[in-house]
Design an enzyme around this catalytic site. Structure first.
Site, PDB file in Angstrom:
ATOM      1  CD  GLN A 214      31.977 102.102 126.350  1.00 33.88           C
ATOM      2  OE1 GLN A 214      32.585 101.318 127.131  1.00 33.88           O
ATOM      3  NE2 GLN A 214      30.883 102.722 126.387  1.00 33.88           N
ATOM      4  CD  GLU A 215      40.284 106.217 127.288  1.00 32.43           C
ATOM      5  OE1 GLU A 215      40.266 105.434 127.999  1.00 32.43           O
ATOM      6  OE2 GLU A 215      41.146 107.302 127.311  1.00 32.43           O
ATOM      7  N   GLY A 216      38.456 104.570 122.597  1.00 31.66           N
ATOM      8  CA  GLY A 216      39.144 104.762 121.308  1.00 31.66           C
ATOM      9  C   GLY A 216      38.324 105.252 120.217  1.00 31.66           C
TER      10      GLY A 216
END
Ligand SMILES: Nc1nc2c(ncn2[C@@H]2O[C@H](COP(=O)(O)OP(=O)(O)OP(=O)(O)O)[C@@H](O)[C@H]2O)c(=O)[nH]1
Length: 533
Positions: A214-216
């Site tokens: 998700q962060e990416g």
């Protein structure tokens, strides 16, 4: 963000339809010229200081619009919407406040989300150290830990807007590394106590530990949004032909940029994979699919013109600080093995330290783990340091669930027709002391990094005290810059196989004078329809 012909024939706005498909396995400088939306070719601009790298060019068509971006946010405007995102990272937590005017209803326009600016036109952001995992053993203190950030945000968002302002507390690698029980206890304390003190729109689902994937994806959405890469192409834009979506019809659209984001504990890479990939075996295909996120940024689900297939991979333990810890663990183990063989190896006493090529010349450091001590002395040999780090690309640590950079499937990158942005450590490593943020040029970076390592610690300390480095550089940066630059270099070239002459990587923190963090992508993703209600 300006206008764009993102969506045609639909009454709904672009951002209302961000739908991120999570596949199995799921668990952004200073630097960039302003618009009009087409950054100068990589060879044109090399920033040398935070202020100089992001220059405004009056001749740009979008100049006036950009000047507006830099003005203080008009908190008297009752029409503005606000959103607050707290990024709880391994090394610290930061709060970002965003705002956006109501969507104008024109389906061709993007929703215009910007970072809030205070009365002095400074971005509304506050950072605290250390990371939230400092309260791992005392989760009942999580809300107290968070309080300064939330009070700061509450003081900036107009009081009458608090009730409708969503607050997201999103935790990354520092929390991912904690046992689930401790993660849950921290989140529970926040969910229970934050609403007692703050009026923001906040519920259980607004406090979470997000996956590296998700962060990416958030980082990827954030930078491409800021660069206007989700708009339809104008003449002169770099384009790619893409085949995605149910009908798999090929469309020609703006080339998006890939991201490299190295935090303190984890590392992310994300880039668009325009074509269909072929795999030698169904097993490999299955493994590769878990690294592909497909989502529709178009106006409705039937529209495949804005379906993006993004390769996104995350590596826990590969952030700059964690990599240093793994390196030190390896040195300790090495020293212990030597101890049993030789009796008195280097490192056991301060008088006979172990030489560390990854610390500047003459720097004395002591590593302590589980009652063991290792005395180090820097001898600043950058080449030797990069070689020592090579094995760490393959061995993530004792936890076998952590991915190894060496064995991971990596979707092909067209190095001849692509563009990448490096955030966080990629920017700090190139800019803070080396002043090479902006366009990344391998030989220049390697030479500067090597020179830095080979300086004596006394000289580096003096330079630091004389204020010769970026105002963001602290003692920790000065101490570990040699190590981190070598680690960044290895990750980029040995880990991700970027050619040494790759011309299109920029390191950045501000893009068009906006701080590009994954938090921007998160707010875009998480507040899809709110402004349209
Ligand atoms: N120069 C500079 N360094 C920073 C800044 N913010 C963090 N750092 C340092 O950069 C390193 C990595 O920090 P971040 O990029 O914030 O990573 P993080 O979010 O803590 O780590 P993850 O949880 O892995 O995402 C740490 O050693 C920080 O002290 C900044 O604004 N400027």
């Amino acid at each position: 963000m300006g206008t764009s012909s993102c969506c045609r024939g639909s009454a709904q706005a672009w951002v209302a339809h961000v739908a991120l498909t999570r596949h199995r396995g799921d668990q952004p400088g200073r630097g960039i010229d302003p618009p009009h939306r087409s950054p100068a070719p990589a060879s044109e601009s090399t920033g040398r200081s935070p202020g100089s790298v992001g220059r405004l060019r009056p001749e740009d068509k979008g100049y006036l619009a950009q000047v507006g971006d830099l003005e203080a946010t008009d908190t008297r405007d009752p029409m503005l919407n606000y959103g607050v995102v707290v990024d709880c990272g391994s090394s610290g937590s930061r709060v970002f406040v965003y705002f956006w005017p109501p969507h104008n209803g024109n389906p061709h326009d993007l929703l215009d989300i910007k970072q809030m600016r205070d009365h002095s036109s400074q971005p509304v952001v506050k950072k605290i150290k250390p990371g939230i995992s400092v309260v791992a053993a005392t989760p009942e203190q999580a809300t107290s830990y968070m309080r300064p950030l939330l009070r700061f945000a509450a003081a900036h968002v107009p009081a009458q807007k608090h009730k409708e302002t969503p607050l997201y507390i999103l935790c990354t690698a520092g929390m991912r590394l904690l046992p689930e029980r401790q993660q849950a206890a921290i989140l529970e304390d926040l969910v229970r106590h934050v609403p007692l003190e703050f009026d923001f729109l906040f519920s259980e689902t607004h406090a979470e530990v997000i996956s590296g994937k998700q962060e990416g994806v958030y980082a990827w959405i954030g930078i491409n949004f800021v660069l206007g890469r989700f708009d339809h192409p104008d003449g002169g834009d770099a384009v790619v032909t893409v085949a995605v979506g149910a009908q798999a019809e090929a469309v020609v659209r703006k080339r998006t940029v890939g991201i490299l984001d190295m935090g303190g504990a984890s590392l992310q890479i994300a880039y668009e994979v325009p074509g269909a990939s072929t795999f030698p075996s169904p097993q490999q295909e299955e493994a590769a699919k878990s690294l592909l996120a497909e989502f529709n940024l178009g106006c409705d689900v039937q529209h495949s013109a804005h379906v993006y297939r993004v390769y996104v991979s995350t590596f826990l333990g590969f952030g700059g600080n964690f990599a240093r810890q793994r390196y030190e663990d390896a040195l300790l183990n090495h020293s212990q093995a030597q101890h049993s063989l030789q009796g008195q190896p280097a490192g056991l006493t301060a008088d006979v330290p172990m030489l560390d090529p990854c610390l500047p010349v003459g720097l004395a450091d002591t590593v302590e783990r589980g009652g063991r001590q290792l005395h180090l002395r820097g001898h600043g040999a950058w080449q030797a340091c990069t070689q020592r780090l090579h094995p760490l690309l393959a061995h993530p640590g004792t936890n076998s669930s952590q991915a190894s950079l060496a064995g991971m499937y990596q979707a092909p990158i067209d190095f001849g027709n692509s563009e990448f942005y490096g955030f966080s450590e990629f920017f700090y490593c190139t800019e803070d002391v080396l002043r090479l943020g902006g366009r990344y040029h391998t030989p220049t970076f390697a030479r500067a990094a090597q020179d830095y390592c080979s300086q004596s610690w006394a000289v580096l300390t003096q330079r630091f005290q004389d204020g010769l480095y970026s105002s963001h550089a602290d003692q920790h940066r000065v101490k570990y810059q040699c190590f981190k630059s070598a680690w960044m270099y290895q990750v980029l070239h040995q880990g991700f196989h970027f050619p040494l002459d790759y011309p299109s990587l920029r390191t950045a923190q501000l893009v068009y004078d906006r701080e590009v963090q994954w938090t921007l992508g998160a707010i875009l993703y998480k507040t899809p329809s709110l402004p349209l209600r």
